[in-house]
Motif scaffolding. Structure first.
Motif, PDB file in Angstrom:
ATOM      1  N   ARG A  63       0.817  -1.216   0.000  1.00  0.00           N
ATOM      2  CA  ARG A  63       0.000   0.000   0.000  1.00  0.00           C
ATOM      3  C   ARG A  63       0.850   1.265   0.000  1.00  0.00           C
ATOM      4  N   SER A  71       2.393  -5.732  -1.737  1.00  0.00           N
ATOM      5  CA  SER A  71       1.031  -5.673  -2.254  1.00  0.00           C
ATOM      6  C   SER A  71       0.553  -4.240  -2.469  1.00  0.00           C
ATOM      7  N   SER A  72      -0.438  -4.105  -3.360  1.00  0.00           N
ATOM      8  CA  SER A  72      -1.115  -2.824  -3.607  1.00  0.00           C
ATOM      9  C   SER A  72      -0.148  -1.705  -3.964  1.00  0.00           C
ATOM     10  N   ASN A  78      -2.649  -7.475  -5.770  1.00  0.00           N
ATOM     11  CA  ASN A  78      -3.130  -6.163  -6.222  1.00  0.00           C
ATOM     12  C   ASN A  78      -2.014  -5.343  -6.868  1.00  0.00           C
TER      13      ASN A  78
END
Length: 412
Positions: free
Chosen positions: A279, A303-304, A327
């Motif tokens: 993130r 991730s993300s 993601n």
């Protein structure tokens, strides 16, 4: 609040059928109650808007060393005679109601080493400095004081807390912190506050530092001068850049939920064991900047972000145990994972195509596998029945076909 002062109390409660939560030990030839741990075991449930009164005769148990009265709906005034507990070392009053009389000047006579206070409202602010000569572990979390300490600078110094090894001040609305000269301090958790700035001076022995869920937009250079720092958690802040290299002594770095760009990767030189950067704002076209951690990394979270390209062979066969690349924009075929170390693999919400490789079946320690949200085709490999530790499997939103009876023997 009755029954604590009878003359035969120690003998009655220290028989062979000692009640749950009561500990006894022979002292000076007699059995004495040394521990009461009633946390969460309701003596009586009060009606709404009322509470159980603090046991006023409890201080008669002068041999107490451990006292846990958490989650008992206690309220009212703590008796001044509480200071007669001259052997008390561990005290937990968490999850109670309005308490009056916590830590006034008379408490200096109590040799408390561990004090825990969570989710409690206080009528009078406690004076923790009264306990400075004995205190080694202090945890204060989500406590409402009579006079709010939010937006204040919280100062702690080694001349007052020279024995303190573990300090937790979590969810206390603190905005600024100054800690200096606390050479015994090894564990510091200031998470869940509103900290914008902090200063550490001569606190060289801190090994675990948690500053997550605050409002910081940078990391103070003093943090990277903590030569024994092993674990740093600055996740869920507003950090955009780091202006200096992260030193080799930091093995576990948690920075997910910030606003970092690929600049951070240039500053990562340490042989990380845990690296969590999910993130953020990384834009990577390959994994070349991550490869230098392949020999030491055990937990990797990217991730993300906006990572594209394909999975390299090395990432599928290193010693990582937890790998989260969900993601992102990673495509191509799934890499041939053949690692006995792998326990969690999350490649969901990417752009993978092709079949699920049967090589995954050699990762027999897999407990969680997420491949959902891709464009995978074909059948689930029949050898998946060998993944006997697999408890969480997510394959939805793909283009798979065939039967799922191969999964019938798994503990899903």
């Amino acid at each position: 609040s009755t029954g604590w002062s009878t003359s035969d109390m120690h003998r009655d409660l220290c028989e062979s059928n000692t009640p749950f939560g009561i500990s006894c030990r022979e002292i000076e030839g007699n059995m004495r109650i040394t521990g009461i741990e009633l946390g969460g075991n309701m003596l009586s449930i009060p009606t709404p808007n009322y509470y159980n009164f603090f046991p006023q005769s409890l201080p008669n148990l002068t041999y107490l060393e451990t006292l846990n009265l958490s989650s008992l709906y206690l309220g009212g005034k703590i008796p001044s005679s509480f200071t007669s507990l001259r052997r008390l070392k561990v005290l937990d009053l968490s999850d109670n109601y309005l308490l009056n009389g916590i830590i006034d000047s008379e408490w200096k006579q109590i040799p408390i080493e561990t004090f825990v206070l969570k989710n409690t409202a206080l009528v009078i602010n406690p004076n923790f400095r009264v306990l400075n000569e004995s205190l080694t572990h202090l945890e204060v979390t989500n406590v409402s004081f009579a006079d709010a300490i939010g937006n204040d600078i919280v100062r702690w110094n080694g001349t007052e807390f020279y024995r303190l090894e573990k300090l937790i001040l979590r969810k206390m609305q603190i905005s600024s912190v100054e800690i200096y000269g606390m050479n015994s301090l090894k564990y510091l958790d200031l998470s869940g506050n509103q900290i914008i700035s902090f200063h550490f001076i001569k606190c060289d022995n801190i090994a675990h530092l948690n500053l997550s869920s605050n409002k910081m937009n940078h990391i103070s250079s003093g943090v990277f001068q903590l030569r024994w720092l092993n674990t740093l958690d600055v996740s869920n802040n507003k950090i955009r850049r780091i202006t200096e290299s992260i030193p080799d002594n930091i093995k576990m770095l948690y920075m997910e939920g910030n606003d970092m760009s690929e600049n951070l990767l240039e500053m990562l030189q340490a042989p990380f064991v845990v690296l969590r950067l999910g993130r953020n704002r990384f834009v990577l076209e390959d994994f070349s900047k991550i490869k230098r951690f392949s020999e030491t990394i055990r937990d990797l979270d990217l991730s993300s972000n906006k990572i594209s390209g394909t999975l390299p062979f090395w990432i599928a066969n290193c010693s990582v145990e937890i790998l989260n690349l969900s993601n992102n924009l990673i495509g191509g075929s799934l890499a041939p994972f053949r690692s006995k170390h792998l326990k969690v693999l999350d490649l969901s919400e990417n752009q993978f195509v092709g079949n699920i490789p049967s090589d995954l079946c050699t990762s027999t320690n897999l407990e969680k596998l997420c491949l959902n949200g891709n464009s995978l085709v074909g059948e689930i490999p029949i050898c998946f029945s060998q993944l006997v530790k697999l408890r969480d499997l997510r394959l939805f939103n793909n283009q798979l076909n065939g039967k799922i009876t191969v999964l019938s023997s798994l503990p899903l």
